[in-house]
Scaffold this motif. Structure first.
Motif, PDB file in Angstrom:
ATOM      1  N   PHE A   1     -46.202   6.479 100.362  1.00 52.48           N
ATOM      2  CA  PHE A   1     -45.885   5.740 101.734  1.00 52.48           C
ATOM      3  C   PHE A   1     -44.430   5.784 101.747  1.00 52.48           C
ATOM      4  CE2 PHE A   1     -49.804   3.738 100.063  1.00 52.48           C
ATOM      5  CZ  PHE A   1     -50.646   4.033 101.098  1.00 52.48           C
ATOM      6  N   TYR A   2     -43.682   6.099 100.850  1.00 55.97           N
ATOM      7  CA  TYR A   2     -42.216   6.028 100.727  1.00 55.97           C
ATOM      8  C   TYR A   2     -41.470   6.573 102.196  1.00 55.97           C
ATOM      9  CZ  TYR A   2     -37.261   6.357  99.850  1.00 55.97           C
ATOM     10  OH  TYR A   2     -35.963   6.151  99.626  1.00 55.97           O
ATOM     11  N   ASP A   3     -41.733   7.627 102.605  1.00 58.17           N
ATOM     12  CA  ASP A   3     -41.254   8.531 103.735  1.00 58.17           C
ATOM     13  C   ASP A   3     -41.695   7.467 104.956  1.00 58.17           C
ATOM     14  OD1 ASP A   3     -40.130  10.501 102.273  1.00 58.17           O
ATOM     15  OD2 ASP A   3     -41.206  12.078 103.117  1.00 58.17           O
TER      16      ASP A   3
ATOM     17  N   LEU B   1     -28.042  13.430  94.301  1.00 58.00           N
ATOM     18  CA  LEU B   1     -28.640  12.656  93.359  1.00 58.00           C
ATOM     19  C   LEU B   1     -29.572  11.684  93.469  1.00 58.00           C
ATOM     20  CD1 LEU B   1     -28.001  12.428  90.228  1.00 58.00           C
ATOM     21  CD2 LEU B   1     -25.937  11.085  90.724  1.00 58.00           C
ATOM     22  N   GLY B   2     -30.514  11.706  92.840  1.00 56.43           N
ATOM     23  CA  GLY B   2     -31.775  10.829  92.865  1.00 56.43           C
ATOM     24  C   GLY B   2     -32.245  11.276  94.375  1.00 56.43           C
ATOM     25  N   CYS B   3     -32.950  12.345  94.636  1.00 57.94           N
ATOM     26  CA  CYS B   3     -32.988  12.889  95.794  1.00 57.94           C
ATOM     27  C   CYS B   3     -34.488  12.440  96.373  1.00 57.94           C
ATOM     28  CB  CYS B   3     -32.959  14.463  95.863  1.00 57.94           C
ATOM     29  SG  CYS B   3     -34.241  15.058  94.666  1.00 57.94           S
TER      30      CYS B   3
ATOM     31  N   LEU C   1     -31.482  16.369  92.578  1.00 63.53           N
ATOM     32  CA  LEU C   1     -32.109  16.137  91.322  1.00 63.53           C
ATOM     33  C   LEU C   1     -32.632  14.644  91.274  1.00 63.53           C
ATOM     34  CD1 LEU C   1     -30.490  16.149  87.752  1.00 63.53           C
ATOM     35  CD2 LEU C   1     -30.862  14.039  88.504  1.00 63.53           C
ATOM     36  N   ASP C   2     -33.604  14.498  90.693  1.00 67.40           N
ATOM     37  CA  ASP C   2     -34.302  13.177  90.396  1.00 67.40           C
ATOM     38  C   ASP C   2     -35.291  13.287  89.169  1.00 67.40           C
ATOM     39  OD1 ASP C   2     -35.222  10.993  92.815  1.00 67.40           O
ATOM     40  OD2 ASP C   2     -36.571  10.919  90.874  1.00 67.40           O
ATOM     41  N   ILE C   3     -35.517  11.901  88.729  1.00 67.97           N
ATOM     42  CA  ILE C   3     -35.951  11.767  87.405  1.00 67.97           C
ATOM     43  C   ILE C   3     -37.336  11.844  87.447  1.00 67.97           C
ATOM     44  CG2 ILE C   3     -36.301   9.067  87.561  1.00 67.97           C
ATOM     45  CD1 ILE C   3     -34.970   9.036  84.657  1.00 67.97           C
TER      46      ILE C   3
ATOM     47  N   ASN D   1     -31.699  12.933  84.534  1.00 66.14           N
ATOM     48  CA  ASN D   1     -31.377  11.621  84.594  1.00 66.14           C
ATOM     49  C   ASN D   1     -29.929  11.730  85.181  1.00 66.14           C
ATOM     50  OD1 ASN D   1     -30.845   9.186  83.939  1.00 66.14           O
ATOM     51  ND2 ASN D   1     -31.870   9.198  81.908  1.00 66.14           N
ATOM     52  N   SER D   2     -29.667  10.615  85.974  1.00 69.56           N
ATOM     53  CA  SER D   2     -28.255  10.322  86.688  1.00 69.56           C
ATOM     54  C   SER D   2     -27.160   9.994  85.598  1.00 69.56           C
ATOM     55  CB  SER D   2     -28.388   9.180  87.543  1.00 69.56           C
ATOM     56  OG  SER D   2     -28.563   8.351  87.097  1.00 69.56           O
ATOM     57  N   TYR D   3     -27.829   9.322  84.603  1.00 65.18           N
ATOM     58  CA  TYR D   3     -26.714   9.080  83.585  1.00 65.18           C
ATOM     59  C   TYR D   3     -26.599   9.986  82.324  1.00 65.18           C
ATOM     60  CZ  TYR D   3     -30.613   6.082  82.281  1.00 65.18           C
ATOM     61  OH  TYR D   3     -32.061   5.549  81.843  1.00 65.18           O
TER      62      TYR D   3
ATOM     63  N   THR E   1     -25.304  10.361  97.435  1.00 65.36           N
ATOM     64  CA  THR E   1     -26.623   9.891  96.835  1.00 65.36           C
ATOM     65  C   THR E   1     -27.060   8.630  97.681  1.00 65.36           C
ATOM     66  OG1 THR E   1     -27.334   8.668  94.714  1.00 65.36           O
ATOM     67  CG2 THR E   1     -24.898   8.509  95.130  1.00 65.36           C
ATOM     68  N   SER E   2     -28.423   8.598  97.965  1.00 61.49           N
ATOM     69  CA  SER E   2     -28.637   7.614  98.959  1.00 61.49           C
ATOM     70  C   SER E   2     -29.666   6.898  97.998  1.00 61.49           C
ATOM     71  CB  SER E   2     -29.224   8.326 100.061  1.00 61.49           C
ATOM     72  OG  SER E   2     -30.246   7.685 100.768  1.00 61.49           O
ATOM     73  N   LEU E   3     -29.432   5.337  98.191  1.00 58.72           N
ATOM     74  CA  LEU E   3     -30.635   4.405  97.719  1.00 58.72           C
ATOM     75  C   LEU E   3     -30.904   4.695  96.345  1.00 58.72           C
ATOM     76  CD1 LEU E   3     -32.764   4.249 100.902  1.00 58.72           C
ATOM     77  CD2 LEU E   3     -30.762   2.480 100.199  1.00 58.72           C
TER      78      LEU E   3
HETATM   79  C1  LIG Z   1     -35.311   4.585  96.867  1.00 56.93           C
HETATM   80  S1  LIG Z   1     -35.276   6.303  96.417  1.00 56.93           S
HETATM   81  C2  LIG Z   1     -34.160   6.982  97.196  1.00 56.93           C
HETATM   82  C3  LIG Z   1     -34.721   8.656  97.575  1.00 56.93           C
HETATM   83  C4  LIG Z   1     -33.734   9.310  98.443  1.00 56.93           C
HETATM   84  N1  LIG Z   1     -32.392   9.453  98.019  1.00 56.93           N
HETATM   85  C5  LIG Z   1     -33.666   8.780  99.757  1.00 56.93           C
HETATM   86  O1  LIG Z   1     -32.538   8.303 100.188  1.00 56.93           O
HETATM   87  O2  LIG Z   1     -34.678   8.485 100.361  1.00 56.93           O
HETATM   88  C6  LIG Z   1     -34.721   6.340  94.672  1.00 56.93           C
HETATM   89  C7  LIG Z   1     -34.760   7.379  93.878  1.00 56.93           C
HETATM   90  O3  LIG Z   1     -34.112   7.529  92.567  1.00 56.93           O
HETATM   91  C8  LIG Z   1     -34.764   8.048  91.681  1.00 56.93           C
HETATM   92  N2  LIG Z   1     -34.081   7.421  90.202  1.00 56.93           N
HETATM   93  C9  LIG Z   1     -34.368   6.251  89.702  1.00 56.93           C
HETATM   94  N3  LIG Z   1     -33.533   6.286  88.412  1.00 56.93           N
HETATM   95  C10 LIG Z   1     -33.228   7.633  88.280  1.00 56.93           C
HETATM   96  C11 LIG Z   1     -32.355   8.082  87.343  1.00 56.93           C
HETATM   97  N4  LIG Z   1     -31.901   7.624  86.280  1.00 56.93           N
HETATM   98  N5  LIG Z   1     -31.895   9.275  87.618  1.00 56.93           N
HETATM   99  C12 LIG Z   1     -32.495  10.172  88.691  1.00 56.93           C
HETATM  100  N6  LIG Z   1     -32.972   9.606  89.717  1.00 56.93           N
HETATM  101  C13 LIG Z   1     -33.347   8.338  89.688  1.00 56.93           C
HETATM  102  C14 LIG Z   1     -36.086   7.533  91.812  1.00 56.93           C
HETATM  103  O4  LIG Z   1     -37.013   8.319  91.116  1.00 56.93           O
HETATM  104  C15 LIG Z   1     -36.253   7.580  93.478  1.00 56.93           C
HETATM  105  O5  LIG Z   1     -36.792   8.735  93.809  1.00 56.93           O
END
Ligand SMILES: C[S@@+](CC[C@H](N)C(=O)[O-])C[C@H]1O[C@@H](n2cnc3c(N)ncnc32)[C@H](O)[C@@H]1O
Length: 223
Positions: A24-26, A57-59, A80-82, A107-109, A123-125
């Motif tokens: 449902f995210y989109d 990052l966290g796409c 990149l996403d986890i 992983n982002s870190y 990086t968004s959200l």
């Molecule tokens: C709210 S979504 C945002 C997705 C997208 N960037 C957007 O703006 O719609 C947060 C994303 O961060 C990812 N995420 C959370 N922790 C993470 C980590 N440690 N490394 C990489 N991605 C991570 C989640 O899997 C999720 O896809």
């Protein structure tokens, strides 16, 4: 999808907190978050030049990643996403549009890239999904993988502009948890960026949304 991470599903917060909500995210973002307004502004702010390398990052499901590639077709875009589930959705989105985008699980870190790999990190959200320690470590990793003069562009929850925005933000805190979301509403992200090595991080724009104040930030890695 290149996999470089062995985190289990309980080690991170998925896009909408629970894996079963990911599909449902989109729709949630499109209809309730002024998504196109803030993402278009973020893309404009990125100002990438031909030949540059951009990391999203966290796409997540790849909406921004795809828009970055469409806006900057001569740049090399990586997402990149986890979470492997969102990455599959992102890959499908890019394939439907015949866009060449590399997607990595990681992983982002603990970023799976050498020093000085990217001209832009966007990086968004994602930051409000990380603990304070992991926010700091992620900013250090971004600083490491950016080239000298490279830029970081963030869209995430920021300091509430007024009482109504503060109350609205409780919806995000209840959904995603207080431990990762409180730094954002206290306006601590720019200070964390300084600790990670950036000289400044400026808030460039703020939006009032149904869920609170959303901020755009920009930081540069000075050589
Ligand atoms: C709210 S979504 C945002 C997705 C997208 N960037 C957007 O703006 O719609 C947060 C994303 O961060 C990812 N995420 C959370 N922790 C993470 C980590 N440690 N490394 C990489 N991605 C991570 C989640 O899997 C999720 O896809």
């Amino acid at each position: 999808m290149k996999k470089t991470n062995d985190k289990t599903k309980s080690d991170y917060i998925p896009a909408l907190r629970f894996h079963w909500l990911t599909s449902f995210y989109d729709s949630v973002l499109r209809w309730t978050m002024r998504e196109s307004t803030f993402k278009n502004q973020l893309i404009k702010q990125v100002q990438s030049y031909p030949g540059q390398r951009i990391l999203d990052l966290g796409c997540g499901t790849g909406t921004l990643t795809v828009q970055l590639k469409q806006s900057y077709p001569e740049s090399e875009v990586t997402g990149l996403d986890i979470d492997p589930d969102v990455l599959r959705m992102a890959e499908a989105k890019a394939a439907q549009r015949h866009l060449s985008i590399k997607f990595d699980q990681g992983n982002s870190y603990e970023l799976p890239y050498p020093d000085h790999s990217f001209d832009r990190v966007v990086t968004s959200l994602m930051f409000h999904h990380l603990t304070t320690t992991n926010k700091l470590q992620t900013l250090k990793e971004i600083f490491r993988v950016l080239k000298p003069e490279g830029e970081l562009h963030i869209a995430d929850w920021g300091k509430a502009k007024n009482g109504i925005m503060r109350i609205a933000y409780y919806s995000i805190q209840i959904l995603d948890g207080f431990s990762t979301t409180t730094d954002n509403v206290k306006g601590l992200l720019p200070g964390f960026a300084l600790k990670a090595g950036f000289n400044t991080m400026n808030e460039t724009k703020q939006y009032a949304t149904l869920y609170g104040s959303l901020s755009l930030y920009k930081a540069k890695k000075c050589s």
